[in-house]
Design a protein around this motif. Structure first.
Motif, short mmCIF file in Angstrom:
data_model
loop_
_atom_site.label_atom_id
_atom_site.label_comp_id
_atom_site.label_asym_id
_atom_site.label_seq_id
_atom_site.Cartn_x
_atom_site.Cartn_y
_atom_site.Cartn_z
N ILE A 1 41.32 10.49 -50.49
CA ILE A 1 42.75 10.25 -50.23
C ILE A 1 42.97 8.82 -49.77
O ILE A 1 43.90 8.14 -50.23
N ILE A 2 42.12 8.33 -48.88
CA ILE A 2 42.27 6.97 -48.36
C ILE A 2 42.11 5.93 -49.47
O ILE A 2 42.86 4.95 -49.55
N LYS A 3 41.16 6.16 -50.36
CA LYS A 3 40.91 5.23 -51.45
C LYS A 3 41.83 5.47 -52.65
O LYS A 3 41.89 4.64 -53.57
N GLY A 4 42.52 6.60 -52.65
CA GLY A 4 43.43 6.89 -53.75
C GLY A 4 42.73 7.23 -55.05
O GLY A 4 43.20 6.88 -56.13
N VAL A 5 41.61 7.94 -54.95
CA VAL A 5 40.86 8.33 -56.15
C VAL A 5 40.69 9.84 -56.18
O VAL A 5 40.67 10.50 -55.16
N ASP A 6 40.58 10.38 -57.40
CA ASP A 6 40.30 11.80 -57.56
C ASP A 6 38.80 12.06 -57.53
O ASP A 6 38.33 13.04 -56.95
N VAL A 7 38.05 11.16 -58.17
CA VAL A 7 36.59 11.28 -58.21
C VAL A 7 35.99 9.94 -57.81
O VAL A 7 36.18 8.95 -58.51
N PRO A 8 35.28 9.87 -56.68
CA PRO A 8 34.69 8.59 -56.26
C PRO A 8 33.51 8.21 -57.15
O PRO A 8 32.99 9.04 -57.91
N SER A 9 33.08 6.96 -57.03
CA SER A 9 31.89 6.53 -57.76
C SER A 9 30.68 7.31 -57.26
O SER A 9 30.72 7.91 -56.19
N LYS A 10 29.64 7.30 -58.05
CA LYS A 10 28.43 8.05 -57.69
C LYS A 10 27.88 7.57 -56.35
O LYS A 10 27.47 8.38 -55.51
N GLU A 11 27.89 6.24 -56.15
CA GLU A 11 27.36 5.70 -54.90
C GLU A 11 28.23 6.10 -53.71
O GLU A 11 27.73 6.53 -52.67
N ASP A 12 29.55 5.96 -53.87
CA ASP A 12 30.45 6.32 -52.78
C ASP A 12 30.37 7.82 -52.47
O ASP A 12 30.45 8.22 -51.31
N MET A 13 30.24 8.62 -53.52
CA MET A 13 30.09 10.06 -53.32
C MET A 13 28.83 10.37 -52.52
O MET A 13 28.84 11.20 -51.60
#
Length: 350
Positions: free
Chosen positions: A68-80
């Motif tokens: 929500i903070i980053k405004g993404v539905d699916v984060p990058s593999k590293e961020d995940m």
């Protein structure tokens, strides 16, 4: 707290389990611990027994808040991976707290199975097991986040959360277990302090704070959001106390024991505030006893004092105040995070 996610239940669960297994494997093979084959088998079983079995809400809270903070539905593999790891660190810490709390409370069961220290051949070895879990969190943070611009803030955040939990636990133990049972020690100020330190900070603020740091935000800019999350966690615990007495075991999955265990719960504090002299005598004579007749007398008194209606009024007022406070937040993403948390717990029945 039940949390959903936008990444698909099956996919996210598989990712969580994969990262969990990786973290556990790293612990088993960490040269700092110097385990032999026998102790590796012990740790392998101990970690699964104590860390797994819950709903993974803290892990999911970190992931959902970060998205929500980053405004993404699916984060990058590293961020995940980083978000999942921070979430598992919170779960590891929570397992550590629970293991020691069960010993101090002399509890019997946890999550539908015997407390770890009650498992045959474990006993007080559970204390050392808890320390090992906590030590592994430090190793994870050092290995994975060293060099990140927010590393020191992250370390300080976990340290602060432990200080809160330990001070809340100490107050709870002193009030509940020290010497002769004395309900005159119970009041709303004491209750709120215990709840905020033991539950609200670690289960509500810590996951969001981790997500904020991972997103590159400065926690000093979110002090009001922190206060809202702590208040939301307090509301959550009040719900728990209510459901312990008046919830449907078919939905909650457990039979409440707060009365028998002499807990400093919201209900008994409210009863003490609203009872007359005779009613207080009933509380003093029956609270904290495992005799079903005594428990029944306490529950009957709660009903006579209309504590069910009092709770519903508290819930309505708390929800309204939380909504109003959330709407004052200038950061839209944080408003969305806070609203998401609140809507997941409002009027829950389990």
């Amino acid at each position: 707290m039940t949390v959903t996610n936008s990444s698909g239940s099956g996919n996210i669960r598989a990712t969580l389990k994969e990262i969990y297994n990786k973290l556990k494997e790293e612990m088993l093979n960490d040269p700092a611990f110097d385990f032999n084959e026998y102790s590796r088998q012990w740790i392998d079983r101990m970690v699964d027994y104590n860390v797994l079995g819950g709903k993974c809400n803290r892990v999911l809270s970190v992931i959902d808040s970060y998205n929500i903070i980053k405004g993404v539905d699916v984060p990058s593999k590293e961020d995940m991976y980083l978000a999942c790891t921070l979430g598992w660190c919170i779960e590891w810490i929570q397992a550590f707290y629970i293991m020691l709390d069960d010993i101090m409370d002399n509890s019997q069961t946890r999550r539908g199975q015997p407390c770890w220290f009650r498992v045959p051949q474990v006993g007080l070895i559970a204390i050392n097991d808890g320390i090992l879990l906590r030590s592994h969190v430090s190793r994870i943070l050092q290995r994975l986040f060293k060099g990140k611009p927010y590393c020191n803030y992250l370390t300080n955040l976990f340290t602060e959360s432990e200080c809160k939990a330990a001070s809340g636990q100490l107050l709870d133990l002193i009030i509940t277990h020290e010497g002769k049972k004395d309900l005159t020690k119970y009041d709303m100020t004491i209750y709120r302090r215990i709840v905020q330190h033991k539950t609200a900070y670690n289960s509500f603020y810590l996951p969001v704070a981790c997500a904020l740091l991972l997103a590159g935000e400065n926690l000093d800019n979110f002090c009001k959001a922190k206060n809202i999350l702590v208040e939301m966690g307090t509301y959550f615990q009040v719900q728990d106390d209510y459901l312990d007495c008046f919830g449907d075991p078919e939905l909650t999955g457990k039979v409440g024991t707060d009365i028998e265990e002499y807990k400093c719960s919201w209900l008994v504090v409210q009863a003490l505030e609203h009872a007359d002299e005779n009613q207080r005598s009933i509380l003093f004579e029956n609270y904290g006893k495992s005799n079903p007749a005594c428990v029944s007398k306490v529950k009957d008194l709660y009903k006579k004092l209309n504590l069910q209606n009092l709770f519903h009024e508290y819930e309505r007022e708390s929800y309204g105040k939380l909504i109003a406070d959330i709407e004052t937040q200038p950061n839209e993403a944080i408003r969305n995070v806070l609203m998401s948390f609140l809507h997941k717990i409002y009027k829950r029945n389990k």
